[in-house]
Design a protein around this motif. Sequence first.
Motif, PDB file in Angstrom:
ATOM      1  N   GLU A 169      -0.913   2.564  -8.919  1.00 34.44           N
ATOM      2  CA  GLU A 169      -1.952   1.556  -8.763  1.00 34.44           C
ATOM      3  C   GLU A 169      -3.277   2.155  -8.276  1.00 34.44           C
ATOM      4  O   GLU A 169      -4.296   1.473  -8.281  1.00 34.44           O
ATOM      5  N   PHE A 170      -3.264   3.407  -7.830  1.00 30.33           N
ATOM      6  CA  PHE A 170      -4.504   4.049  -7.407  1.00 30.33           C
ATOM      7  C   PHE A 170      -5.214   4.647  -8.628  1.00 30.33           C
ATOM      8  O   PHE A 170      -4.570   5.108  -9.577  1.00 30.33           O
ATOM      9  N   SER A 173      -4.146  -3.548  -7.038  1.00 31.34           N
ATOM     10  CA  SER A 173      -2.810  -3.956  -6.614  1.00 31.34           C
ATOM     11  C   SER A 173      -2.256  -5.055  -7.506  1.00 31.34           C
ATOM     12  O   SER A 173      -2.964  -6.011  -7.853  1.00 31.34           O
ATOM     13  N   VAL A 195      -1.829  10.743  -0.289  1.00 32.32           N
ATOM     14  CA  VAL A 195      -2.817  10.178  -1.219  1.00 32.32           C
ATOM     15  C   VAL A 195      -3.992  11.137  -1.389  1.00 32.32           C
ATOM     16  O   VAL A 195      -4.529  11.305  -2.496  1.00 32.32           O
ATOM     17  N   LEU A 215       0.827  -1.204   0.000  1.00 30.90           N
ATOM     18  CA  LEU A 215       0.000   0.000   0.000  1.00 30.90           C
ATOM     19  C   LEU A 215       0.862   1.255   0.000  1.00 30.90           C
ATOM     20  O   LEU A 215       0.544   2.246  -0.673  1.00 30.90           O
ATOM     21  N   ALA A 222       1.933   1.932  -3.461  1.00 33.84           N
ATOM     22  CA  ALA A 222       0.888   1.922  -4.497  1.00 33.84           C
ATOM     23  C   ALA A 222       0.830   3.230  -5.267  1.00 33.84           C
ATOM     24  O   ALA A 222       0.659   3.230  -6.496  1.00 33.84           O
ATOM     25  N   ARG A 261      -9.927   3.835  -5.676  1.00 34.81           N
ATOM     26  CA  ARG A 261      -9.824   2.398  -5.844  1.00 34.81           C
ATOM     27  C   ARG A 261      -8.342   2.019  -5.948  1.00 34.81           C
ATOM     28  O   ARG A 261      -7.504   2.790  -6.411  1.00 34.81           O
ATOM     29  N   TRP A 262      -8.055   0.777  -5.496  1.00 35.51           N
ATOM     30  CA  TRP A 262      -6.666   0.284  -5.534  1.00 35.51           C
ATOM     31  C   TRP A 262      -6.621  -1.039  -6.289  1.00 35.51           C
ATOM     32  O   TRP A 262      -7.171  -2.034  -5.855  1.00 35.51           O
TER      33      TRP A 262
END
Length: 720
Positions: free
Chosen positions: A484-485, A511, A535, A476, A479, A508-509
Motif C-alpha cells: 500500500e506504500f 490504505s 519502511v 499501518l 501496509a 504516500r500511503w
Amino acid sequence: MRTTKKPLALIILSLVFVVTVLFLVNEYKSERTETSEAVYKETGELLDDVADEANRFGNERVGELELIAKYIAIIADDKEELQSFLKQQNSKMPFLAGLGFISPDGEIMAADGSRFSVKEREAFDRAMSGHITTSELFNFEQNPDLQVTAISVPVNKDGKVIGVLSGVISMTDIIHRLVSDTSLLGTVYLIKNEQVVYTSGDEISEADSIHKSQRILDGIPNAPSGVVVEDEKSAHYLFYKMAWNDWITAVDSAGHPDMEKMSAKRWHYTFIACLVLIMSIGSYLYILKLEKRQRRAARQDVLTQLGNLVKLEEDVNYFQQEKQESSTIILLNLLEFKNINNWAGYESGNQILMKVGKRLSDGLVERHTTYRIGGGEFAVLLPGNRTRKQAEEITANLCDLIQRPFESVNHETIRLKVYAGIRNVDVDSKGKATQFINDVVFACQEARRLTETPYAYFTDKLEQLDSERKLFVKELSDALNRGEFKLVYQPIFSFKDDKFVSFESLLRWDSAEFGMVSPLEFIPLLEESGMILEVGDWIIQEAALQVRKWRSEGFSELYVTVNVSVKQLLDESFISRVQDILLETKASPDSLVFEITESVVVEDSEKALQTVTKLNDLGISTALDDFGTGYSSLAILSLLPFQYLKVDRSFLDDLDSTDSQAASVLRGIVSIASGLGQVTIMEGVETKEQLDVLKEIGADRIQGYYFSKPVPPNQAFKLL
C-alpha cells in the motif's frame, strides 16, 4: 520471584536442616553404640574382678585361720603364749580387722588383750560342733562404726573341739582397696542381707543406693548373676553377682566417665542441630528480607526513589479491586526532555527529574502518590471519586508546578513544557490497571496535539478515537506487506542549469481501509513504533531503482533525495544496510542524496557526524533539511559535512521583494552556504514573484508547487 524463590529456599534450607539432623542422629547413635558396648564390657570386667577378689579373699582367710587354729591347739593351755601368738599373727595380717580365741564358755580373748563375750552365738555354736562358719554382719567391738563378718574355725585337740578361732574381716575395706587400685571405672556396691554395706561413689545418695540395691535383689531369685538395664540409651547398667559367703557384689555403670561424655555429646549434637536450625531460620529470614528489598526495588525508580510503573499498576488494582474505591490517574510527560540531557548534561537532567518528582510529591494538598514511569514521564494517583472539573484543576496545578523555572547544576535556568493525560477509574470500570494506564497514555498523547490546554481527559470519545488509532496502527503495520506504500516525486529546479536536476522522493500511503492517508498522520507513527527502519529501507531501495532507471533512459546526472529519519541515522546497522541496497539495486551512490533534519544532531551529534561522514565516504551526498526551524541551525552548518542546504518554506512567507527583511536573511543564508561549499535549495516556492526574488539573491535551486506537486514516477519523467 514470590512464587518460586521463596518456596525453593524454604525447601533447600529444610533439606539442609533435616540432613544435618539425620547425620547428627546417626553419628550419635553410632558413638552411643560403641560407648555402650565399651561401658558394658568394662563394667562387667570390674564386676568380675570385685567378685573374684571377694571369693579369693574369703577362701584365703579360711585357709590361713585353719593353719593358725592347728597351732593354737598346741598352745591353748598356756594363756600368755596364746595371747602373744594372737597378737603376733594379728599384726602380720592387716586385712584382718581382728583375731581372737573363743573359749567354750563364749569368752573371747582378742589379739589386743581385750576380753568380751561372743555376739554371734549361732555361728559360735556351729563352730563348736566342728564346722567352719561365717557370721552375719555385726558391729565390731573395737570400732562400732565398722560392720564386719567373723570367720569361725574350730580348734581341735585330740579329736575334741577345745575352742574357736575367730578372724574378723571387713569386706568393705577389701573392696575399697580393690576399687582404688583398678583402672576400670564404675560405681561398686557391696550388699549383704538386703543391706547396702558399701558404695564406692562418694556422691551416691541413700535413696539411689536403696533403689538400685532393690533392683538387684529383685533379679537375684531369677539368676545369681546378671544385668539390670537402667537406661540402654545412656549405657546405664547394673551388673550383679553372688560372691563368697552370700555377699552380693554389684557395679553401676553410672559412675563411668564415658556416660558423662555421651551426655555431653548429646547436648553437643543438640546444640549443633539447634545452631543449624537457627542459621536456617536466619538464612530464610534474610532471603525474605532480600526478596522484600528486591520487590521494593522492582517497584521503585532508582533515581527519584518514587514508585515506578509496576507500583502504579499494583496501586490502581488495589484501589479498584481490593479497596473498592475510585481513583484518578494523571500522567505528565515532559516535552522533549532528552534535549536537556544533550545540551545541559545528564547530571543536570537527573537533578531536574528529582526536583520534578519532589514538586509533584509535595505540591498537592490532596492525598496522592507520585510515580516516575520512565524518562521524562511521571504519574500521580489520586484516591477517591472526583469530577472531571476537579481532576482537570488538579492537573492544571501540577502542570504549573512543573513549568516553573528550575536551576541546573551549572546554575542555568531551565523551563520545562509538559502535557498531561487524565483517566478516572471507577470501581465498576471494566479492565485492569494496564488498560487504564494505556488509556491515560493515549490521553497524554492527545494533549500534545491540543493548543488550548496542556492536558486531555480520557472520555468515551477519546476511547473511540483510541480504538480507531489502534486499528490505524494495525493497518499501518501491514501496509508494507500489502503493497500500500508508494513513492511520489517533486522536482527540484536549478537556476544555473535552467532545468530540473533532481527529485525529492516522498512516501504516500493508499490504505484499503482508510483511503489516501496524509503523511502527517502516519509518518510520526512509523517513527514512534520503530517501523520506520523497515519502511525506510524500502524507500531507499525504491528510490535507488527509480533513479537508476531514469539514468539509463538518458538522464545520467539526475539524482533523487531521500528523507532519512533520526532512528535510521542512529541505528548501528544503517550503513551496512545502505551498502547492501546499493549492491542489490546496482545504483550509483552519487544518484542518491539523503536529507537529514537538524533534530538528529540534537539527538546525538557525535553519532550523526560519524554516520554522515561514512555516507559521504560511500559517495552518497547529504542535505540538511528544514534549515531554520531549530535553535541551533547555524552551529549545525559547520558541524556536519553536508553538501546541500534545504531552507525551510517559512522564510518565504514574508518574501515580497529583494528589499524585505526576509530577503536579507535569505541572502545571508545563501552567502554562508556558499562559503561552506554547500548548494542551497529553497523549499515551498509557489509564485513567480518568489521565484524572481530567490533568483536575484543568488539561490542555487528551488522546489515547490510553482513547478509541480509531488507526482508518480511516470508523470515525473514527463516533467523531465
